[in-house]
Write a protein that holds these residues in place. Structure first.
Motif, PDB file in Angstrom:
ATOM      1  N   ALA B 223       0.818  -1.214   0.000  1.00 43.91           N
ATOM      2  CA  ALA B 223       0.000   0.000   0.000  1.00 43.91           C
ATOM      3  C   ALA B 223       0.853   1.265   0.000  1.00 43.91           C
ATOM      4  CB  ALA B 223      -0.920  -0.008   1.219  1.00 43.91           C
ATOM      5  N   SER B 224       2.169   1.104  -0.083  1.00 40.88           N
ATOM      6  CA  SER B 224       3.072   2.254  -0.103  1.00 40.88           C
ATOM      7  C   SER B 224       3.650   2.432  -1.500  1.00 40.88           C
ATOM      8  CB  SER B 224       4.216   2.013   0.899  1.00 40.88           C
ATOM      9  OG  SER B 224       5.310   2.857   0.609  1.00 40.88           O
ATOM     10  N   LEU B 225       3.830   3.706  -1.884  1.00 40.94           N
ATOM     11  CA  LEU B 225       4.470   3.968  -3.178  1.00 40.94           C
ATOM     12  C   LEU B 225       5.897   3.433  -3.200  1.00 40.94           C
ATOM     13  CD1 LEU B 225       3.629   7.567  -4.469  1.00 40.94           C
ATOM     14  CD2 LEU B 225       2.842   5.377  -5.339  1.00 40.94           C
ATOM     15  N   GLU B 341      -4.435  18.677  -0.009  1.00 44.23           N
ATOM     16  CA  GLU B 341      -4.196  17.301   0.443  1.00 44.23           C
ATOM     17  C   GLU B 341      -3.226  16.660  -0.523  1.00 44.23           C
ATOM     18  OE1 GLU B 341      -5.725  14.909   2.597  1.00 44.23           O
ATOM     19  OE2 GLU B 341      -6.966  16.301   3.742  1.00 44.23           O
ATOM     20  N   ILE B 342      -2.431  15.762  -0.028  1.00 43.36           N
ATOM     21  CA  ILE B 342      -1.493  15.054  -0.888  1.00 43.36           C
ATOM     22  C   ILE B 342      -2.194  13.797  -1.403  1.00 43.36           C
ATOM     23  CG2 ILE B 342       0.752  13.933  -0.982  1.00 43.36           C
ATOM     24  CD1 ILE B 342       1.629  15.789   1.315  1.00 43.36           C
ATOM     25  N   THR B 343      -2.229  13.628  -2.714  1.00 43.01           N
ATOM     26  CA  THR B 343      -2.926  12.474  -3.278  1.00 43.01           C
ATOM     27  C   THR B 343      -2.087  11.205  -3.086  1.00 43.01           C
ATOM     28  OG1 THR B 343      -1.899  12.650  -5.445  1.00 43.01           O
ATOM     29  CG2 THR B 343      -3.879  13.971  -5.098  1.00 43.01           C
ATOM     30  N   SER B 344      -2.688  10.055  -3.428  1.00 35.67           N
ATOM     31  CA  SER B 344      -1.979   8.779  -3.298  1.00 35.67           C
ATOM     32  C   SER B 344      -0.681   8.782  -4.083  1.00 35.67           C
ATOM     33  CB  SER B 344      -2.866   7.639  -3.804  1.00 35.67           C
ATOM     34  OG  SER B 344      -4.078   7.625  -3.130  1.00 35.67           O
ATOM     35  N   ARG B 345      -0.633   9.540  -5.187  1.00 33.59           N
ATOM     36  CA  ARG B 345       0.584   9.598  -6.003  1.00 33.59           C
ATOM     37  C   ARG B 345       1.572  10.647  -5.536  1.00 33.59           C
ATOM     38  NH1 ARG B 345      -2.704   9.672 -11.581  1.00 33.59           N
ATOM     39  NH2 ARG B 345      -3.576   7.592 -11.394  1.00 33.59           N
ATOM     40  N   ASP B 347       0.856  13.976  -5.403  1.00 39.09           N
ATOM     41  CA  ASP B 347       0.578  15.307  -5.958  1.00 39.09           C
ATOM     42  C   ASP B 347       0.053  16.204  -4.834  1.00 39.09           C
ATOM     43  OD1 ASP B 347       1.260  14.503  -8.534  1.00 39.09           O
ATOM     44  OD2 ASP B 347      -0.748  13.708  -8.894  1.00 39.09           O
ATOM     45  N   TYR B 348       0.516  17.449  -4.823  1.00 36.63           N
ATOM     46  CA  TYR B 348       0.189  18.337  -3.701  1.00 36.63           C
ATOM     47  C   TYR B 348       0.051  19.761  -4.205  1.00 36.63           C
ATOM     48  CZ  TYR B 348       0.759  20.389   1.024  1.00 36.63           C
ATOM     49  OH  TYR B 348       0.593  21.069   2.208  1.00 36.63           O
TER      50      TYR B 348
END
Lengths: 456, 409
Positions: B223-225, B341-345, B347-348
């Motif tokens: 679940a982690s990049l 908010e910082i997205t799952s990828r 992006d901020y």
């Protein structure tokens, strides 16, 4: 409840050597259960009881938060001693509520769920099972909370009340993974009874199914777009964009703000009305009496685009020479009441969702959200959003933030759908202001089309 | 093993002075004790908790009846630790500090309205068990948070006037912050949208996101990049990130975690020279993935255990902010921002409240209505400029965070 009643009967603040004093009494029964990947990692019940003393003397306030009622006489002495050392303050001529004993106990039947944990564990288990069957699932977390709270109040002016509320919430977090790409989703719903909370989860399977299309969704090209907000997003928008700006404590001692916020001023499009109402029982902003003894009221902040009201504590009402609105609220017994919202929502319009989509070619539909913040500029972080093409929802798209200036955005509201939905934000979520968070509030509205917004 | 009873207690004491409309509004005292009990028996944990005048015996009985959380790891059996930083103040002393600060602010910048809070906090956390575990730490700090707005402004706030968190309260040093935060506020400038060096006072959202990628459970569950990339170079070759448990000079005191685990080395390297070095573990995940706890099992008296960093610190460069930016003629200095908010990828994007144009080492004017778009991985990778050796105030754990990003006006 009897214990709190006894305290209210025993305590006498009428002889206190100060202009005013009040004591809040609070008793809570909370429970919290959390499962991670199908295993219980938290299962706890918590009891709390505490007191908050507030004393006004020489135009200054002294506050004290404590848990042992036997210390009240010492606390009062400390308060007077501390206040006597301060130079004269500017809080005078406040019209505090007087007399009357009000008792509103309505939710005690709902606390049964705190005793029998079987139903709630089954509910968690069912939700966890649904998640576990999802093909792309990498991780899951199901967190359930409930609370039964009794609030009592007594003042030196003879005002007394006791009321209760119950609150239930569940938040699900899940990570979907496919080809090295990850989507983190969540579903967060609340209610004031357990059955209603279960009902709120009827739509969760549908959201979970839709989520998988966001794993590899493209990111939006930053720019200005027409935006349609879902009922959930519009609730956060109402709360963040205008609700906070309507809190009168921001206007105290501030001529520019007082001028800017003159009643009767046009602040939004003609179709826009924004309301705050703490009297709605079936809501998480239910506050029959605020933490200063003022009864709940329905306050139009904006009516047909015109500034019509603002939110007050007794203090801000006195300073601005207006009426208290029942919005002097504290998160709990550790804090003093400040001006806060209750249930804030945008009133309905008369359009269908299809009509809104027809009016927003090339636009974005904000469906589920992660959260929002706001002052003069507000921002909302969407969880799921879609492009709009030919009057239909089209592709899933990743959006980091939707942002705008409050007044410009209010004037760009073009259309509203006909049905209002009110959301609970209490056990998970809630409102933050300065150090006080999370305060249970409600928010909502119809679907709403804004002609132009910054999207990134 | 026979029954183990663990007690966690957190005692918070606070004196605070509230400022509204440039005047003292009130004084607040607070003394609250939270207590949590965990009972370990037959492979299960039972929990109960209370705030205030709650009997310990009642909580133990309740926890015994609530054995429901499975565990199969070994928890700390015997350890003794004590760290006490002692200081006591009276409400009138905090009032006096506040009056002095307000008078200085109003004297220096009279055309503004000030609001906020100054507080003195003491917190004591203890944990003990019937297995001879006896841990306690106590720490204190001053906190100053004062916002300002121009008298003719229609905004709720226009920016941050002062902020401080630390033990060494120095009036002159704190008030000197206004030279950075307020001196050029009324000189408004305009810039073109573009790719600029951005200076932040705090790198917290960026560090927190990276740390979440390094949580052992997320990492191993895919679940982690960063899943599967331990030991690989993923960020800028000069970027380092540490988890710190004990550095009192910089207000980082968390010598044991929520499971009673202490780390032999207070500093744990998570990222070194851009390479992923370590993951964060609690006891359960250490057992599950054949590792050791890194003292990152976070827990309040009322919650279950979650993996969380203690204090995250970026490795500082040897260069000052001015030296880091020596190759750039302009930069954007952001002193307050909101939301995003910082997205799952990773992006901020976030709008700013208070930002300035920095030219050749000096703040030359304020820029209104900016928004910044970046990606956490690229901000700490190809767009990383550095973390400066100089700090906004000496007790901050790290220097200014500088990276290149898209800035839109």
């Amino acid at each position: 409840m009897e214990q709190i009643k006894e305290i209210l009967e025993k305590v006498d603040l009428s002889d206190i050597p100060a202009e005013y004093a009040d004591l809040r009494v609070e008793k809570n029964d909370n429970s919290s259960i959390r499962w991670e990947n199908g295993h219980s990692v938290e299962d706890i019940s918590i009891k709390s009881k505490g007191f908050f003393l507030r004393v006004l003397k020489n135009g200054n306030w002294y506050y004290d938060s404590f848990t042992d009622l036997n210390k009240l006489p010492d606390k009062i002495k400390n308060a007077i001693s501390s206040l006597d050392k301060l130079s004269r303050g500017n809080f005078e001529n406040i019209c505090f509520e007087k007399d009357g004993f009000f008792e509103l106990i309505k939710f005690s039947n709902f606390r049964n769920v705190n005793v029998d944990g079987t139903a709630k564990r089954n509910f968690i288990s069912q939700t966890d099972k649904l998640l576990s069957e999802e093909t792309y699932l990498a991780r899951r977390n199901v967190h359930y909370r409930d609370r039964y709270s009794l609030r009592g109040f007594i003042s030196s002016r003879g005002r007394k009340f006791i009321y209760d509320f119950s609150s239930f919430g569940m938040r699900v977090d899940y990570y979907l993974q496919k080809n090295q790409e990850i989507f983190r989703g969540n579903y967060n719903r609340g209610a004031n009874n357990f059955n209603q909370l279960q009902q709120e989860y009827r739509n969760f399977p549908e959201q979970l199914e839709k989520s998988k299309y966001f794993i590899s969704a493209p990111h939006i090209q930053p720019g200005v777009y027409p935006v349609i907000f879902s009922e959930l997003a519009v609730g956060v928008f109402a709360h963040e964009s205008f609700g906070h700006k309507s809190e009168a404590d921001f206007m105290i001692g501030d001529k520019a703000m007082a001028e800017e916020w003159k009643m009767g001023k046009k602040v939004g499009s003609d179709i826009l009305s924004i309301i705050d109402d703490g009297s709605i029982e079936d809501s998480s902003g239910y506050t029959p009496f605020d933490d200063e003894g003022t009864a709940a009221d329905k306050t139009y902040l904006v009516k047909n685009g015109v500034l019509s009201g603002r939110l007050h504590s007794v203090e801000t009402a006195a300073l601005l020479k207006e009426k208290p609105t029942g919005n002097g609220r504290a998160v709990d017994f550790q804090f003093q009441p400040i001006v806060r919202m209750t249930n804030t929502y945008i009133d309905s319009g008369d359009e269908t969702f299809d009509n809104l989509l027809d009016q927003a070619p090339g636009g974005i539909y904000i469906d589920q959200i992660k959260g929002g913040t706001g002052l003069s500029t507000f921002s909302i972080a969407p969880l799921t959003a879609y492009t709009i093409k030919s009057g239909k929802l089209s592709e899933p798209i990743n959006v980091s933030v939707v942002t705008g200036n409050v007044f410009k955005t209010l004037s760009r509201v073009r259309a509203l759908s006909s049905k209002v939905k009110l959301y609970f934000s209490a056990e998970f979520g809630g409102c933050g202001k300065m150090e006080q968070m999370p305060l249970r509030v409600g928010f909502g509205g119809p679907k709403m089309l804004v002609a132009e917004m910054e999207v990134a | 093993m026979s029954e183990v009873i663990e007690k966690t207690k957190v005692e918070d004491n606070e004196i605070s002075v509230e400022i509204k409309g440039s005047k003292i509004k009130g004084v607040r005292e607070k003394a609250i004790t939270n207590m949590g009990i965990r009972v370990f028996n037959q492979g299960l944990i039972g929990q109960a908790g209370g705030v205030g005048e709650i009997k310990q015996h009642d909580l133990i009985e309740k926890a015994r009846k609530n054995l429901s959380i499975p565990y199969s790891y070994v928890f700390p059996q015997e350890d003794h630790y004590k760290y006490i930083a002692e200081k006591n103040l009276l409400p009138e002393q905090i009032v006096a500090l506040t009056e002095k600060l307000l008078n200085s602010l109003i004297g220096k910048y009279p055309d503004y309205i000030y609001s906020g809070k100054i507080s003195f906090k003491k917190s004591t956390k203890s944990m003990n068990t019937n297995l001879n575990l006896d841990l306690i730490y106590s720490d204190y700090s001053y906190d100053v948070n004062i916002m300002f707005k121009q008298k003719d402004s229609i905004n709720i706030i226009d920016g941050v006037a002062l902020f401080f968190h630390g033990k060494l309260y120095d009036h002159d040093e704190i008030i000197s912050q206004t030279d950075i935060l307020m001196k050029k506020f009324s000189d408004t400038l305009h810039i073109k949208s573009g790719f600029y060096p951005v200076i932040l006072l705090s790198s917290h959202p960026f560090k927190a996101k990276i740390a979440s990628f390094l949580s052992a459970d997320l990492y191993h569950q895919g679940a982690s990049l960063f899943s599967g990339k331990l030991g690989q170079q993923l960020l800028h070759e000069q970027f380092c990130l540490f988890d710190e448990t004990f550095d009192p000079d910089h207000n980082m005191v968390r010598p044991f975690d929520g499971e009673g685990v202490r780390r032999s080395d207070s500093k744990l390297a998570l990222v070194e020279q851009g390479m992923l070095k370590n993951l964060l573990f609690d006891l359960k995940n250490a057992h599950l993935y054949n590792s050791s706890s890194t003292a990152n099992g976070s827990r309040s008296p009322f919650s279950g255990v979650s993996i969380r960093p203690n204090y995250l610190v970026m490795g500082s460069s040897k260069k000052t902010l001015k030296q880091l930016l020596s190759g750039y003629s302009q930069a954007i200095f952001i002193t307050a921002s909101i939301g995003g908010e910082i997205t799952s990828r990773g992006d901020y994007s976030f709008p700013t409240i208070q930002s300035y144009l920095w030219e050749d080492g000096n703040i030359v004017g304020r820029i209104e209505n900016l928004s910044v778009s970046t990606n956490v991985i690229s901000a700490l990778g190809e767009n990383w400029i550095g973390c400066s050796s100089d700090r906004f105030f000496p007790e901050l754990p790290e220097g200014y965070f500088v990276f290149k990003a898209e800035v839109k006006t």
